[in-house]
Design an enzyme around this catalytic site. Sequence first.
Site, PDB file in Angstrom:
ATOM      1  N   TYR A   1      -3.023   7.339 -11.218  1.00 53.40           N
ATOM      2  CA  TYR A   1      -2.568   6.383 -10.276  1.00 53.40           C
ATOM      3  C   TYR A   1      -2.145   5.180 -10.900  1.00 53.40           C
ATOM      4  O   TYR A   1      -1.208   4.566 -10.968  1.00 53.40           O
ATOM      5  CB  TYR A   1      -3.500   6.202  -9.313  1.00 53.40           C
ATOM      6  CG  TYR A   1      -2.836   4.969  -8.063  1.00 53.40           C
ATOM      7  CD1 TYR A   1      -1.912   5.531  -7.250  1.00 53.40           C
ATOM      8  CD2 TYR A   1      -3.562   3.949  -8.186  1.00 53.40           C
ATOM      9  CE1 TYR A   1      -1.227   4.491  -6.475  1.00 53.40           C
ATOM     10  CE2 TYR A   1      -3.118   2.973  -6.997  1.00 53.40           C
ATOM     11  CZ  TYR A   1      -1.895   3.358  -6.273  1.00 53.40           C
ATOM     12  OH  TYR A   1      -1.610   2.527  -5.507  1.00 53.40           O
TER      13      TYR A   1
ATOM     14  N   LYS B   1       1.619   3.350 -11.607  1.00 52.64           N
ATOM     15  CA  LYS B   1       1.973   1.853 -11.228  1.00 52.64           C
ATOM     16  C   LYS B   1       2.421   1.037 -12.294  1.00 52.64           C
ATOM     17  O   LYS B   1       3.450   0.324 -12.095  1.00 52.64           O
ATOM     18  CB  LYS B   1       0.833   1.333 -10.050  1.00 52.64           C
ATOM     19  CG  LYS B   1       0.430   2.240  -8.986  1.00 52.64           C
ATOM     20  CD  LYS B   1       1.800   2.019  -8.039  1.00 52.64           C
ATOM     21  CE  LYS B   1       1.913   3.107  -6.989  1.00 52.64           C
ATOM     22  NZ  LYS B   1       2.980   2.971  -6.189  1.00 52.64           N
TER      23      LYS B   1
HETATM   24  N1  LIG Z   1      -3.139   0.700  -0.088  1.00 51.27           N
HETATM   25  C1  LIG Z   1      -3.413  -0.118  -1.010  1.00 51.27           C
HETATM   26  O1  LIG Z   1      -4.534  -0.432  -1.465  1.00 51.27           O
HETATM   27  C2  LIG Z   1      -2.329  -0.056  -1.899  1.00 51.27           C
HETATM   28  C3  LIG Z   1      -2.252  -0.875  -2.961  1.00 51.27           C
HETATM   29  C4  LIG Z   1      -1.305  -1.171  -4.176  1.00 51.27           C
HETATM   30  C5  LIG Z   1      -0.399  -0.402  -3.841  1.00 51.27           C
HETATM   31  N2  LIG Z   1      -0.182   0.603  -2.952  1.00 51.27           N
HETATM   32  C6  LIG Z   1       0.968   1.321  -2.566  1.00 51.27           C
HETATM   33  O2  LIG Z   1       1.684   1.251  -1.282  1.00 51.27           O
HETATM   34  C7  LIG Z   1       2.614   2.283  -1.061  1.00 51.27           C
HETATM   35  C8  LIG Z   1       2.120   2.391  -0.014  1.00 51.27           C
HETATM   36  O3  LIG Z   1       0.864   3.050   0.379  1.00 51.27           O
HETATM   37  P1  LIG Z   1      -0.117   2.816   1.679  1.00 51.27           P
HETATM   38  O4  LIG Z   1      -1.339   2.176   0.900  1.00 51.27           O
HETATM   39  O5  LIG Z   1       0.692   2.076   2.653  1.00 51.27           O
HETATM   40  O6  LIG Z   1      -0.356   4.084   2.075  1.00 51.27           O
HETATM   41  P2  LIG Z   1      -0.215   5.233   3.068  1.00 51.27           P
HETATM   42  O7  LIG Z   1      -0.491   4.563   4.462  1.00 51.27           O
HETATM   43  O8  LIG Z   1      -0.691   6.377   2.807  1.00 51.27           O
HETATM   44  O9  LIG Z   1       1.584   5.355   3.192  1.00 51.27           O
HETATM   45  C9  LIG Z   1       1.895   6.181   2.198  1.00 51.27           C
HETATM   46  C10 LIG Z   1       3.455   6.641   3.027  1.00 51.27           C
HETATM   47  O10 LIG Z   1       3.955   7.642   1.698  1.00 51.27           O
HETATM   48  C11 LIG Z   1       4.327   8.654   2.469  1.00 51.27           C
HETATM   49  N3  LIG Z   1       4.381   9.787   1.855  1.00 51.27           N
HETATM   50  C12 LIG Z   1       3.236  10.390   0.796  1.00 51.27           C
HETATM   51  N4  LIG Z   1       3.721  11.289   0.235  1.00 51.27           N
HETATM   52  C13 LIG Z   1       5.017  11.562   0.432  1.00 51.27           C
HETATM   53  C14 LIG Z   1       5.829  12.625   0.208  1.00 51.27           C
HETATM   54  N5  LIG Z   1       5.638  13.643  -0.499  1.00 51.27           N
HETATM   55  N6  LIG Z   1       7.234  12.543   0.584  1.00 51.27           N
HETATM   56  C15 LIG Z   1       7.555  11.721   1.550  1.00 51.27           C
HETATM   57  N7  LIG Z   1       6.725  10.556   2.072  1.00 51.27           N
HETATM   58  C16 LIG Z   1       5.581  10.667   1.514  1.00 51.27           C
HETATM   59  C17 LIG Z   1       3.400   8.708   3.587  1.00 51.27           C
HETATM   60  O11 LIG Z   1       3.862   9.601   4.621  1.00 51.27           O
HETATM   61  P3  LIG Z   1       3.242  10.961   5.077  1.00 51.27           P
HETATM   62  O12 LIG Z   1       2.028  10.356   5.555  1.00 51.27           O
HETATM   63  O13 LIG Z   1       3.989  11.516   6.025  1.00 51.27           O
HETATM   64  O14 LIG Z   1       2.870  11.988   3.804  1.00 51.27           O
HETATM   65  C18 LIG Z   1       3.223   7.350   3.978  1.00 51.27           C
HETATM   66  O15 LIG Z   1       4.341   6.969   4.952  1.00 51.27           O
HETATM   67  C19 LIG Z   1       2.069   3.310  -2.309  1.00 51.27           C
HETATM   68  O16 LIG Z   1       3.309   3.368  -3.364  1.00 51.27           O
HETATM   69  C20 LIG Z   1       0.825   2.812  -2.786  1.00 51.27           C
HETATM   70  O17 LIG Z   1       0.862   3.106  -4.162  1.00 51.27           O
HETATM   71  C21 LIG Z   1      -1.111   0.639  -2.152  1.00 51.27           C
END
Ligand SMILES: NC(=O)c1ccc[n+]([C@@H]2O[C@H](COP(=O)([O-])OP(=O)(O)OC[C@H]3O[C@@H](n4cnc5c(N)ncnc54)[C@H](OP(=O)(O)O)[C@@H]3O)[C@@H](O)[C@H]2O)c1
Length: 251
Positions: A143, A147
């Site tokens: 992961y 990033k």
């Molecule tokens: N939360 C944190 O602490 C954090 C921190 C830094 C960066 N981020 C980044 O922010 C972004 C969003 O993450 P989040 O935290 O908001 O998590 P999240 O709520 O789990 O959202 C992830 C999104 O990606 C979609 N997704 C996952 N696998 C997929 C696939 N194979 N095809 C199409 N869509 C897919 C999910 O849809 P489905 O549920 O339909 O699969 C969901 O809409 C990610 O890139 C993550 O790495 C998150």
Amino acid sequence: MTEPHRPLAVVTGASSGIGLELAREFSRHGFELVVAAEDDGLRAVADALGAEGVQVDLATPAGVEELHARVRHRHVTALALNAGITARSDDLDRELELVDLNCRSLVHLARLLTAEMAAAGRGRVLITASIVEAFPGPHQAAYNASKAFARSFGISLRHELRDHGVSVTVLEPGATDTPIFAKAGQETTILGGDMPKDEPSEVAQQAFEALMAGRETVVAASTLTKATHLVSRFLPDAVTARVSGLLTKPR
Ligand SMILES: NC(=O)c1ccc[n+]([C@@H]2O[C@H](COP(=O)([O-])OP(=O)(O)OC[C@H]3O[C@@H](n4cnc5c(N)ncnc54)[C@H](OP(=O)(O)O)[C@@H]3O)[C@@H](O)[C@H]2O)c1
């Protein structure tokens, strides 16, 4: 190329968390929306936002091509490449899916859609990386590496496209309160459990402002997140790897 009445935004990973809040930001600011995610939950989100939902597995080239086919020949004003997963280091299948989604599909979709933006001479792209780009991630090794890849790719893309009227912004959230940790089985870690987290709506608001201002990067959202990122960039990898490993070790 068909010009929509309203500017068109495409948001991947829009069914929950940061992507959902990004989609809400675009909607609030008058954008027509295409939202993409993999699971059935997308339908309710698309209906609530009055958006066009595209349910695809973006970890596969076929899923990327399907989304591209749905938006090609329509001018995409803003593209948020946000879909992503995390994975524990003891889950090889999920790590490989992570590489396909967080890295491979990022490049694939960015290349397909920014070629059309560059041809039109305008567009804005937001790439969701993370503050973990700045340090190694024991127990979620792929992961953090993904990033670092996303940040580097995004900044390079920005420089490739700057003379073609297309602006690229890299978003670096800190720990944010979304389902991402539970989906990866990380609830028993400090990071996925009781650690303080930012609100996804605040992350999205700061991201939208930075995107519209054409900034290169934005670290969002809290002061703690910004300070963590700054300090991480100056500390040796041996130190940051030890500390981050404590936060991500399953208990
Ligand atoms: N939360 C944190 O602490 C954090 C921190 C830094 C960066 N981020 C980044 O922010 C972004 C969003 O993450 P989040 O935290 O908001 O998590 P999240 O709520 O789990 O959202 C992830 C999104 O990606 C979609 N997704 C996952 N696998 C997929 C696939 N194979 N095809 C199409 N869509 C897919 C999910 O849809 P489905 O549920 O339909 O699969 C969901 O809409 C990610 O890139 C993550 O790495 C998150």
